[in-house]
Design a protein around this motif. Structure first.
Motif, PDB file in Angstrom:
ATOM      1  N   MET A   1       0.975  -1.404   0.314  1.00 39.49           N
ATOM      2  CA  MET A   1       0.432  -0.318   0.169  1.00 39.49           C
ATOM      3  C   MET A   1       0.643   1.118   0.560  1.00 39.49           C
ATOM      4  O   MET A   1       2.386   1.550   0.229  1.00 39.49           O
ATOM      5  N   ALA A   2       0.927   2.121  -0.786  1.00 39.25           N
ATOM      6  CA  ALA A   2       1.291   3.292  -0.860  1.00 39.25           C
ATOM      7  C   ALA A   2       1.215   4.705   0.323  1.00 39.25           C
ATOM      8  O   ALA A   2       0.158   4.595   1.124  1.00 39.25           O
ATOM      9  N   LYS A   3       2.538   5.104   0.324  1.00 39.22           N
ATOM     10  CA  LYS A   3       2.742   5.830   2.336  1.00 39.22           C
ATOM     11  C   LYS A   3       1.026   6.886   1.844  1.00 39.22           C
ATOM     12  O   LYS A   3       0.760   7.456   0.670  1.00 39.22           O
ATOM     13  N   MET A   4       0.501   6.993   2.533  1.00 33.49           N
ATOM     14  CA  MET A   4      -0.371   8.291   3.199  1.00 33.49           C
ATOM     15  C   MET A   4       0.259   9.431   3.761  1.00 33.49           C
ATOM     16  O   MET A   4       0.885   9.140   5.164  1.00 33.49           O
ATOM     17  N   TYR A   5      -0.010  10.704   3.398  1.00 32.46           N
ATOM     18  CA  TYR A   5       0.586  11.579   3.877  1.00 32.46           C
ATOM     19  C   TYR A   5      -0.175  13.142   5.048  1.00 32.46           C
ATOM     20  O   TYR A   5      -2.025  12.624   4.435  1.00 32.46           O
ATOM     21  N   THR A   6      -0.638  13.083   4.811  1.00 32.73           N
ATOM     22  CA  THR A   6      -1.582  14.419   6.041  1.00 32.73           C
ATOM     23  C   THR A   6      -1.706  15.634   5.347  1.00 32.73           C
ATOM     24  O   THR A   6      -0.069  16.083   4.364  1.00 32.73           O
ATOM     25  N   CYS A   7      -1.735  16.545   5.778  1.00 36.63           N
ATOM     26  CA  CYS A   7      -1.898  18.212   5.037  1.00 36.63           C
ATOM     27  C   CYS A   7      -0.935  18.864   5.672  1.00 36.63           C
ATOM     28  O   CYS A   7       0.296  19.413   4.695  1.00 36.63           O
TER      29      CYS A   7
ATOM     30  N   GLU B   1       2.415  17.483   6.714  1.00 37.38           N
ATOM     31  CA  GLU B   1       3.047  16.851   5.750  1.00 37.38           C
ATOM     32  C   GLU B   1       3.287  17.098   3.981  1.00 37.38           C
ATOM     33  O   GLU B   1       4.434  17.611   3.789  1.00 37.38           O
ATOM     34  N   VAL B   2       1.798  17.462   3.468  1.00 38.52           N
ATOM     35  CA  VAL B   2       2.510  18.117   1.737  1.00 38.52           C
ATOM     36  C   VAL B   2       2.130  18.958   2.167  1.00 38.52           C
ATOM     37  O   VAL B   2       3.435  19.765   1.052  1.00 38.52           O
ATOM     38  N   ALA B   3       2.710  19.913   3.389  1.00 38.93           N
ATOM     39  CA  ALA B   3       2.358  21.864   3.397  1.00 38.93           C
ATOM     40  C   ALA B   3       3.281  21.959   3.039  1.00 38.93           C
ATOM     41  O   ALA B   3       4.309  22.369   2.847  1.00 38.93           O
ATOM     42  N   GLU B   4       4.826  20.799   4.617  1.00 35.85           N
ATOM     43  CA  GLU B   4       5.787  21.337   4.653  1.00 35.85           C
ATOM     44  C   GLU B   4       6.616  20.780   3.153  1.00 35.85           C
ATOM     45  O   GLU B   4       7.608  21.375   2.903  1.00 35.85           O
ATOM     46  N   ARG B   5       6.416  19.033   2.746  1.00 37.70           N
ATOM     47  CA  ARG B   5       6.751  19.146   1.276  1.00 37.70           C
ATOM     48  C   ARG B   5       6.999  20.293   0.804  1.00 37.70           C
ATOM     49  O   ARG B   5       7.542  20.435  -0.079  1.00 37.70           O
ATOM     50  N   TYR B   6       5.707  21.194   0.072  1.00 40.48           N
ATOM     51  CA  TYR B   6       5.482  22.186  -0.553  1.00 40.48           C
ATOM     52  C   TYR B   6       5.941  23.204  -0.143  1.00 40.48           C
ATOM     53  O   TYR B   6       5.993  24.354  -0.996  1.00 40.48           O
ATOM     54  N   LYS B   7       6.530  23.527   1.177  1.00 41.90           N
ATOM     55  CA  LYS B   7       7.061  25.380   1.559  1.00 41.90           C
ATOM     56  C   LYS B   7       5.460  26.163   1.550  1.00 41.90           C
ATOM     57  O   LYS B   7       6.052  26.280   0.983  1.00 41.90           O
ATOM     58  N   VAL B   8       4.345  25.464   1.736  1.00 40.27           N
ATOM     59  CA  VAL B   8       3.360  25.845   1.589  1.00 40.27           C
ATOM     60  C   VAL B   8       2.065  25.902   2.821  1.00 40.27           C
ATOM     61  O   VAL B   8       2.812  25.446   3.880  1.00 40.27           O
ATOM     62  N   ARG B   9       1.732  26.470   2.861  1.00 36.06           N
ATOM     63  CA  ARG B   9       0.763  26.845   3.936  1.00 36.06           C
ATOM     64  C   ARG B   9      -0.225  25.704   4.143  1.00 36.06           C
ATOM     65  O   ARG B   9      -0.911  25.007   3.084  1.00 36.06           O
ATOM     66  N   VAL B  10      -1.010  25.743   5.511  1.00 40.71           N
ATOM     67  CA  VAL B  10      -1.926  23.813   5.810  1.00 40.71           C
ATOM     68  C   VAL B  10      -2.899  24.552   4.311  1.00 40.71           C
ATOM     69  O   VAL B  10      -3.912  23.757   3.730  1.00 40.71           O
ATOM     70  N   ILE B  11      -3.511  25.865   4.768  1.00 39.44           N
ATOM     71  CA  ILE B  11      -4.585  26.346   4.143  1.00 39.44           C
ATOM     72  C   ILE B  11      -4.681  25.604   2.910  1.00 39.44           C
ATOM     73  O   ILE B  11      -5.892  25.769   1.912  1.00 39.44           O
ATOM     74  N   THR B  12      -3.477  26.028   2.156  1.00 42.54           N
ATOM     75  CA  THR B  12      -3.079  26.127   0.856  1.00 42.54           C
ATOM     76  C   THR B  12      -2.834  24.592   0.309  1.00 42.54           C
ATOM     77  O   THR B  12      -3.941  24.589  -0.597  1.00 42.54           O
ATOM     78  N   VAL B  13      -3.411  23.585   1.166  1.00 39.02           N
ATOM     79  CA  VAL B  13      -3.476  22.843   1.105  1.00 39.02           C
ATOM     80  C   VAL B  13      -4.564  22.435   0.780  1.00 39.02           C
ATOM     81  O   VAL B  13      -4.876  21.037  -0.380  1.00 39.02           O
ATOM     82  N   TRP B  14      -5.359  22.539   1.633  1.00 37.83           N
ATOM     83  CA  TRP B  14      -6.945  22.970   1.585  1.00 37.83           C
ATOM     84  C   TRP B  14      -7.772  22.391   0.758  1.00 37.83           C
ATOM     85  O   TRP B  14      -8.617  22.998  -0.218  1.00 37.83           O
ATOM     86  N   ASP B  15      -6.813  24.451   0.370  1.00 36.53           N
ATOM     87  CA  ASP B  15      -7.742  25.006  -1.519  1.00 36.53           C
ATOM     88  C   ASP B  15      -7.809  23.748  -2.180  1.00 36.53           C
ATOM     89  O   ASP B  15      -8.076  23.477  -3.043  1.00 36.53           O
ATOM     90  N   TRP B  16      -5.871  23.043  -2.138  1.00 32.34           N
ATOM     91  CA  TRP B  16      -5.584  22.271  -3.660  1.00 32.34           C
ATOM     92  C   TRP B  16      -7.022  21.140  -3.664  1.00 32.34           C
ATOM     93  O   TRP B  16      -7.663  20.968  -4.587  1.00 32.34           O
TER      94      TRP B  16
END
Length: 79
Positions: A1-7, A9-24
């Motif tokens: 099974m593929a690894k699952m990331y939290t918002c 973790e994704v925000a940290e990976r792309y150097k954006v805020r969590v709210i940006t990930v929620w918008d995406w």
């Protein structure tokens, strides 16, 4: 099974805020699974998101370059 990331973790990976990930996610640019009140994003979905963003940036770059040529040509005629 593929690894699952939290918002977070994704925000940290792309150097954006969590709210940006929620918008995406809301804009359906990034696929996610909702577990309770939290989202999880798979590695495959992140790869798909990265590829689609690269294509978008390339298209935007071409449009900007064409626009600059048009503006430059019209400006040089007026001078």
């Amino acid at each position: 099974m593929a690894k699952m990331y939290t918002c977070d973790e994704v925000a940290e990976r792309y150097k954006v805020r969590v709210i940006t990930v929620w918008d995406w996610i809301r804009q359906r640019k990034l696929n996610a699974i909702k577990l309770g009140r939290e989202y999880r994003i798979s590695e495959d979905d992140l790869i798909q998101f990265e590829n689609s963003e690269k294509q978008f940036r390339q298209m935007t770059k071409v449009r900007k370059e064409k626009w600059m040529v048009i503006v430059t040509k019209s400006w040089s005629r007026n001078v």
